[in-house]
Scaffold this motif. Structure first.
Motif, PDB file in Angstrom:
ATOM      1  N   ARG A   1       0.833  -1.192   0.000  1.00 23.96           N
ATOM      2  CA  ARG A   1       0.000   0.000   0.000  1.00 23.96           C
ATOM      3  C   ARG A   1       0.876   1.254   0.000  1.00 23.96           C
ATOM      4  NH1 ARG A   1      -4.744  -0.202   4.215  1.00 23.96           N
ATOM      5  NH2 ARG A   1      -3.106   0.655   5.539  1.00 23.96           N
ATOM      6  N   GLU A   2       0.238   2.408  -0.139  1.00 23.05           N
ATOM      7  CA  GLU A   2       0.988   3.675  -0.154  1.00 23.05           C
ATOM      8  C   GLU A   2       1.749   3.903   1.145  1.00 23.05           C
ATOM      9  OE1 GLU A   2      -0.932   7.173  -2.527  1.00 23.05           O
ATOM     10  OE2 GLU A   2      -2.573   6.064  -1.587  1.00 23.05           O
ATOM     11  N   ASP A   3       1.239   3.358   2.254  1.00 24.57           N
ATOM     12  CA  ASP A   3       1.919   3.539   3.531  1.00 24.57           C
ATOM     13  C   ASP A   3       3.052   2.533   3.736  1.00 24.57           C
ATOM     14  OD1 ASP A   3       0.502   1.207   3.960  1.00 24.57           O
ATOM     15  OD2 ASP A   3      -0.768   2.000   5.551  1.00 24.57           O
ATOM     16  N   GLY A   4       3.335   1.739   2.705  1.00 25.48           N
ATOM     17  CA  GLY A   4       4.443   0.791   2.762  1.00 25.48           C
ATOM     18  C   GLY A   4       4.090  -0.551   3.361  1.00 25.48           C
ATOM     19  N   GLN A   5       2.854  -0.718   3.800  1.00 23.57           N
ATOM     20  CA  GLN A   5       2.482  -1.995   4.399  1.00 23.57           C
ATOM     21  C   GLN A   5       2.191  -3.050   3.338  1.00 23.57           C
ATOM     22  OE1 GLN A   5       0.523  -1.968   8.410  1.00 23.57           O
ATOM     23  NE2 GLN A   5      -0.474  -0.168   7.561  1.00 23.57           N
ATOM     24  N   SER A   6       2.630  -4.252   3.622  1.00 28.14           N
ATOM     25  CA  SER A   6       2.487  -5.388   2.717  1.00 28.14           C
ATOM     26  C   SER A   6       1.156  -6.078   2.956  1.00 28.14           C
ATOM     27  CB  SER A   6       3.632  -6.374   2.967  1.00 28.14           C
ATOM     28  OG  SER A   6       3.346  -7.639   2.435  1.00 28.14           O
ATOM     29  N   LEU A   7       0.396  -6.286   1.878  1.00 30.69           N
ATOM     30  CA  LEU A   7      -0.870  -7.010   2.020  1.00 30.69           C
ATOM     31  C   LEU A   7      -0.641  -8.458   2.434  1.00 30.69           C
ATOM     32  CD1 LEU A   7      -2.965  -5.683  -1.016  1.00 30.69           C
ATOM     33  CD2 LEU A   7      -3.057  -4.961   1.380  1.00 30.69           C
ATOM     34  N   SER A   8       0.426  -9.071   1.947  1.00 29.41           N
ATOM     35  CA  SER A   8       0.747 -10.440   2.372  1.00 29.41           C
ATOM     36  C   SER A   8       0.908 -10.478   3.885  1.00 29.41           C
ATOM     37  CB  SER A   8       2.049 -10.917   1.709  1.00 29.41           C
ATOM     38  OG  SER A   8       1.952 -10.959   0.320  1.00 29.41           O
ATOM     39  N   ALA A   9       1.690  -9.554   4.400  1.00 29.77           N
ATOM     40  CA  ALA A   9       1.961  -9.512   5.835  1.00 29.77           C
ATOM     41  C   ALA A   9       0.708  -9.189   6.638  1.00 29.77           C
ATOM     42  CB  ALA A   9       3.057  -8.488   6.120  1.00 29.77           C
ATOM     43  N   LEU A  10      -0.073  -8.238   6.162  1.00 29.27           N
ATOM     44  CA  LEU A  10      -1.289  -7.854   6.879  1.00 29.27           C
ATOM     45  C   LEU A  10      -2.292  -9.001   6.944  1.00 29.27           C
ATOM     46  CD1 LEU A  10      -1.731  -4.248   5.469  1.00 29.27           C
ATOM     47  CD2 LEU A  10      -1.362  -4.835   7.876  1.00 29.27           C
ATOM     48  N   MET A  11      -2.493  -9.676   5.827  1.00 33.40           N
ATOM     49  CA  MET A  11      -3.478 -10.756   5.800  1.00 33.40           C
ATOM     50  C   MET A  11      -3.050 -11.929   6.672  1.00 33.40           C
ATOM     51  SD  MET A  11      -6.102  -9.750   4.071  1.00 33.40           S
ATOM     52  CE  MET A  11      -7.001 -11.217   3.549  1.00 33.40           C
ATOM     53  N   ILE A  12      -1.747 -12.252   6.675  1.00 31.71           N
ATOM     54  CA  ILE A  12      -1.257 -13.328   7.533  1.00 31.71           C
ATOM     55  C   ILE A  12      -1.337 -12.925   8.999  1.00 31.71           C
ATOM     56  CG2 ILE A  12       0.822 -14.562   8.259  1.00 31.71           C
ATOM     57  CD1 ILE A  12       1.597 -14.850   5.356  1.00 31.71           C
ATOM     58  N   SER A  13      -0.922 -11.728   9.316  1.00 36.08           N
ATOM     59  CA  SER A  13      -0.864 -11.309  10.717  1.00 36.08           C
ATOM     60  C   SER A  13      -2.247 -11.216  11.340  1.00 36.08           C
ATOM     61  CB  SER A  13      -0.137  -9.970  10.855  1.00 36.08           C
ATOM     62  OG  SER A  13      -0.888  -8.922  10.268  1.00 36.08           O
ATOM     63  N   ARG A  14      -3.288 -11.045  10.529  1.00 40.74           N
ATOM     64  CA  ARG A  14      -4.653 -10.940  11.046  1.00 40.74           C
ATOM     65  C   ARG A  14      -5.421 -12.259  10.978  1.00 40.74           C
ATOM     66  NH1 ARG A  14      -6.071  -4.708   9.162  1.00 40.74           N
ATOM     67  NH2 ARG A  14      -4.140  -3.881  10.048  1.00 40.74           N
ATOM     68  N   GLY A  15      -4.732 -13.318  10.586  1.00 39.71           N
ATOM     69  CA  GLY A  15      -5.373 -14.626  10.550  1.00 39.71           C
ATOM     70  C   GLY A  15      -6.428 -14.733   9.471  1.00 39.71           C
ATOM     71  N   CYS A  16      -6.216 -14.025   8.366  1.00 40.68           N
ATOM     72  CA  CYS A  16      -7.137 -14.067   7.227  1.00 40.68           C
ATOM     73  C   CYS A  16      -6.559 -14.864   6.063  1.00 40.68           C
ATOM     74  CB  CYS A  16      -7.454 -12.648   6.755  1.00 40.68           C
ATOM     75  SG  CYS A  16      -8.364 -11.674   7.965  1.00 40.68           S
ATOM     76  N   ALA A  17      -5.307 -15.235   6.161  1.00 39.59           N
ATOM     77  CA  ALA A  17      -4.627 -16.032   5.141  1.00 39.59           C
ATOM     78  C   ALA A  17      -3.489 -16.772   5.833  1.00 39.59           C
ATOM     79  CB  ALA A  17      -4.084 -15.152   4.022  1.00 39.59           C
ATOM     80  N   TYR A  18      -3.010 -17.830   5.189  1.00 39.53           N
ATOM     81  CA  TYR A  18      -1.880 -18.559   5.760  1.00 39.53           C
ATOM     82  C   TYR A  18      -0.690 -18.508   4.804  1.00 39.53           C
ATOM     83  CZ  TYR A  18      -4.090 -22.307   2.977  1.00 39.53           C
ATOM     84  OH  TYR A  18      -4.678 -23.041   1.968  1.00 39.53           O
ATOM     85  N   PHE A  19       0.464 -18.754   5.366  1.00 40.57           N
ATOM     86  CA  PHE A  19       1.730 -18.752   4.636  1.00 40.57           C
ATOM     87  C   PHE A  19       1.709 -19.846   3.575  1.00 40.57           C
ATOM     88  CE2 PHE A  19       6.270 -20.439   4.899  1.00 40.57           C
ATOM     89  CZ  PHE A  19       6.812 -19.463   4.068  1.00 40.57           C
ATOM     90  N   TYR A  20       2.061 -19.467   2.334  1.00 40.39           N
ATOM     91  CA  TYR A  20       2.034 -20.412   1.215  1.00 40.39           C
ATOM     92  C   TYR A  20       3.361 -20.289   0.457  1.00 40.39           C
ATOM     93  CZ  TYR A  20      -0.226 -23.269  -2.390  1.00 40.39           C
ATOM     94  OH  TYR A  20      -0.564 -24.294  -3.254  1.00 40.39           O
ATOM     95  N   PRO A  21       4.349 -21.064   0.865  1.00 39.07           N
ATOM     96  CA  PRO A  21       5.692 -20.894   0.304  1.00 39.07           C
ATOM     97  C   PRO A  21       5.898 -21.577  -1.051  1.00 39.07           C
ATOM     98  CG  PRO A  21       5.711 -22.670   1.889  1.00 39.07           C
ATOM     99  CD  PRO A  21       4.309 -22.115   1.888  1.00 39.07           C
ATOM    100  N   HIS A  22       6.852 -21.046  -1.786  1.00 33.97           N
ATOM    101  CA  HIS A  22       7.373 -21.674  -2.994  1.00 33.97           C
ATOM    102  C   HIS A  22       8.893 -21.562  -2.927  1.00 33.97           C
ATOM    103  CE1 HIS A  22       3.697 -22.382  -5.326  1.00 33.97           C
ATOM    104  NE2 HIS A  22       3.260 -21.224  -4.865  1.00 33.97           N
ATOM    105  N   LYS A  23       9.569 -22.522  -3.472  1.00 33.37           N
ATOM    106  CA  LYS A  23      11.023 -22.521  -3.366  1.00 33.37           C
ATOM    107  C   LYS A  23      11.693 -21.408  -4.170  1.00 33.37           C
ATOM    108  CE  LYS A  23      11.786 -27.259  -1.894  1.00 33.37           C
ATOM    109  NZ  LYS A  23      12.523 -28.523  -2.107  1.00 33.37           N
ATOM    110  N   ASN A  24      10.961 -20.802  -5.110  1.00 32.83           N
ATOM    111  CA  ASN A  24      11.577 -19.728  -5.899  1.00 32.83           C
ATOM    112  C   ASN A  24      11.248 -18.342  -5.346  1.00 32.83           C
ATOM    113  OD1 ASN A  24       8.895 -19.557  -6.602  1.00 32.83           O
ATOM    114  ND2 ASN A  24       9.255 -19.318  -8.796  1.00 32.83           N
TER     115      ASN A  24
END
Length: 215
Positions: free
Chosen positions: A103-126
């Motif tokens: 976002r414009e304030d520098g916050q990451s949507l990935s981080a926000l959604m995970i930190s609020r328990g609305c999404a889970y970590f989904y890794p890929h090796k690349n």
């Protein structure tokens, strides 16, 4: 849900990683908790996360899918965003851009959604290693605080089941899933509970889904 600022970690270039053309955009529509459309009609898959699925075809809406979508709408409505590449390939097999959406304030949507328990970590090796490490840490904290879907999910009987992970794909399966038989023995890792699998940074495989659904 916590409202703390969650900025993206510094991203180092990956070998061979392509940049994202026209990295600026404006969020227009959220399909679910991990995919959005920009006003220029580009579709963006938010990197390093997966959210419960909305109904599609014969599949029913998964638990917390509506809440996850609403949270992403709230976080992005009319916001300008910047797309930052964190994978070697800028698009997935469906032609969607894969990016850390900031976002414009520098916050990451990935981080926000995970930190609020609305999404889970989904890794890929690349994916960028520092970015993945940060997302896993945020997930572990969200689990400890039982934020979002974690409180209910980890209270269900399925949370006490055994799960088997694949070290190669970083995915895990219910122990009785037939797909487990196809994992090479050296790649198998065993988890005594559902929480153990998530804390270790493995994500649910798309076969033998166990996530609860809603009417």
């Amino acid at each position: 849900m916590g409202k703390e600022a969650v900025r993206s970690p510094a991203i180092k270039a990956l070998p061979g990683k392509q940049g994202i053309p026209h990295p600026e955009g404006v969020a227009a529509y959220c399909f679910d908790g991990d995919t959005l459309k920009l006003t220029d009609r580009r579709i963006v898959r938010i990197a390093c996360i997966d959210a419960p699925e909305m109904a599609h075809g014969a599949a029913r809406t998964q638990y917390y899918a509506r809440e996850a979508r609403q949270e992403l709408i709230r976080l992005t409505k009319r916001h300008k965003v910047r797309l930052v590449a964190v994978e070697n390939a800028p698009k997935d097999s469906h032609g969607r851009i894969v990016a850390d959406v900031q976002r414009e304030d520098g916050q990451s949507l990935s981080a926000l959604m995970i930190s609020r328990g609305c999404a889970y970590f989904y890794p890929h090796k690349n994916q960028n290693a520092a970015f993945q490490k940060k997302m896993l840490s945020l997930q572990q904290h969200a689990i400890a605080k039982r934020r979002g879907f974690w409180a209910h999910l980890l209270s269900l009987p399925l949370a006490r089941g055994n799960y088997t992970g694949n070290r190669n794909s970083l995915r895990f399966f219910p122990a009785d899933c037939p797909e487990v038989q196809h994992i090479k023995p050296r790649n198998k890792i065993y988890f005594g509970t559902l929480m153990d699998a998530f804390l270790a940074g493995y994500a649910p495989a798309r076969t033998c889904l166990f996530w609860p659904t809603v009417p």
